[in-house]
Design an enzyme around this catalytic site. Structure first.
Site, mmCIF file in Angstrom:
data_model
loop_
_atom_site.group_PDB
_atom_site.id
_atom_site.type_symbol
_atom_site.label_atom_id
_atom_site.label_comp_id
_atom_site.label_asym_id
_atom_site.label_seq_id
_atom_site.Cartn_x
_atom_site.Cartn_y
_atom_site.Cartn_z
ATOM 1 N N THR A 76 41.992 -85.890 39.410
ATOM 2 C CA THR A 76 41.540 -86.119 40.460
ATOM 3 C C THR A 76 39.973 -85.113 41.182
ATOM 4 O O THR A 76 39.555 -83.984 41.280
ATOM 5 C CB THR A 76 42.917 -85.215 41.204
ATOM 6 O OG1 THR A 76 43.754 -85.450 40.520
ATOM 7 C CG2 THR A 76 42.809 -84.924 43.270
ATOM 8 N N PHE A 124 38.310 -83.354 44.321
ATOM 9 C CA PHE A 124 38.201 -83.183 45.591
ATOM 10 C C PHE A 124 36.773 -82.978 46.838
ATOM 11 O O PHE A 124 36.127 -82.925 45.602
ATOM 12 C CB PHE A 124 38.573 -81.272 45.322
ATOM 13 C CG PHE A 124 39.978 -81.764 44.460
ATOM 14 C CD1 PHE A 124 41.455 -81.456 45.290
ATOM 15 C CD2 PHE A 124 40.013 -81.787 43.274
ATOM 16 C CE1 PHE A 124 42.335 -80.716 44.951
ATOM 17 C CE2 PHE A 124 41.585 -81.995 42.645
ATOM 18 C CZ PHE A 124 42.577 -81.706 43.492
#
Length: 378
Positions: A278, A280
């Site tokens: 992921t 960020f």
């Protein structure tokens, strides 16, 4: 006629074309000088339309193909004029006044994250700011508001996952607040399924987690006949399961979140893809540019005309810049208008790159430079 002969003929035509194209660019320099002296804007859409109408009218069956060639020539000419005129004063001033740094620092101030302790956002925050104090919020927009009010110096939000794709809510909030992006971190995500100590895996019927995590573990959920239940955050899901009186539920979260809330890990690494990651980003009200910045983020609009987006994207290619992300998000005006979010590899202190951004800033109805930052990969 054989292929070699045909290629030789094309080479001969190209030898005739090249001097004409160079001559066209030389004249464009003179046009730029005239526009400087007379304060005339670079883009004259009416003039371009007249040329393209003439091209279509006189190109027979090749009308659209030749039109594309002329569009590229005009875009190149306009890019040259912008470079000579040096427009985009507002953007240039913003970049010039940006705070330069070798590494982001929290300066002892709060870093806002969505969720509760144990959330993946908090892991990313601590990777970027090892000694930071984290200010947790229930919703993504609360993170933006914490930065907006000055409660937190920076905010950490997820924007995309390598398995489940974009976090659309994050992009919508980026469009709404127009904060700067000053950093990014790619966090490897390893999910587990966890439940209270007295619950066995065979008893689990429902599994709670963030919608992104549920998608990332979709194969596991389907294979075991579980029902996914949406939660605001993976760590919030873990906290809920730990406090619930139900004995048929579990959560999908990180191992650290499971331990944080005294849950028993039933199975590990349940995500669909092993290298599940992921991304960020770090949001800020002030523009801060890392000295080793390698990614530029932008918001822009494109007119509702055939080929308009193609022409904008072509300008990046013309400048040798690689787009790594293009996300369209609807404008809430009831007209099916869209804004585009783009990530581009590059450094804004490169003269040609800044010239391009300034040109687009002046030409497009809507254009926002979101920042130039270093993306750190785990």
């Amino acid at each position: 006629m054989d292929l070699l002969s045909l290629r030789n003929e094309i080479d001969g035509i190209d030898e005739e074309l090249l001097p004409l194209l160079l001559k066209r660019l030389e004249v464009s320099k003179q046009v730029a000088q005239y526009k400087i002296e007379n304060s005339v804007p670079v883009l004259n859409q009416e003039r371009e339309n007249e040329i393209l109408d003439w091209v279509v009218k006189n190109s027979g069956e090749y009308a659209q193909t030749v039109k594309t060639v002329f569009i590229s020539a005009m875009d190149a000419s306009r890019a040259l004029q912008h470079r000579l005129i040096g427009g985009g004063s507002e953007l240039r001033e913003s970049v010039e006044n940006a705070l330069r740094c070798k590494k982001l620092s929290s300066d002892g101030k709060l870093i806002a994250c969505q969720g509760v302790d144990g959330a993946y956002s908090a892991q990313a925050a601590r990777k970027l700011f090892p000694d930071c104090e984290i200010d947790f919020h229930r919703h993504f927009e609360d993170v933006f508001e914490a930065v907006n009010t000055g409660r937190a110096l920076y905010g950490i939000i997820p924007v995309e996952n390598s398995t489940a794709g974009s976090v659309h809510e994050s992009y919508d909030l980026i469009m709404k607040y127009r904060f700067y992006i000053v950093g990014a971190y790619d966090l490897r995500i390893s999910h587990c399924i966890a439940a209270k100590e007295n619950v066995s895996f065979d008893e689990v019927e429902e599994v709670y987690s963030h919608p992104q995590a549920l998608r990332q573990c979709g194969n596991f959920i389907t294979n075991f006949g579980l029902t996914g239940v949406n939660s605001n955050n993976t760590a919030i899901a873990a906290k809920y399961v730990s406090e619930s009186e139900k004995n048929n539920i579990a959560c999908i979260c990180s191992e650290s979140a499971a331990k944080k809330y005294n849950l028993k890990i039933l199975k590990k690494d349940i995500q669909n893809v092993t290298k599940n990651t992921t991304r960020f980003i770090v949001i800020s009200k002030k523009l801060v540019i890392d000295n080793s910045a390698d990614k530029i983020s932008l918001i822009f609009s494109a007119p509702h005309k055939t080929g308009s987006l193609y022409r904008v994207l072509g300008r990046f290619s013309m400048s040798g810049l690689n787009l790594t992300k293009l996300e369209s998000r609807p404008v809430a005006n009831g007209k099916f208008d869209y804004l585009f979010y783009a990530d581009v590899e590059g450094n804004v202190y490169d003269e040609e790159t800044l010239d391009l951004l300034c040109a687009l800033h002046d030409e497009l109805e809507e254009f926002k430079f979101l920042g130039n930052y270093k993306e750190i990969k785990q």
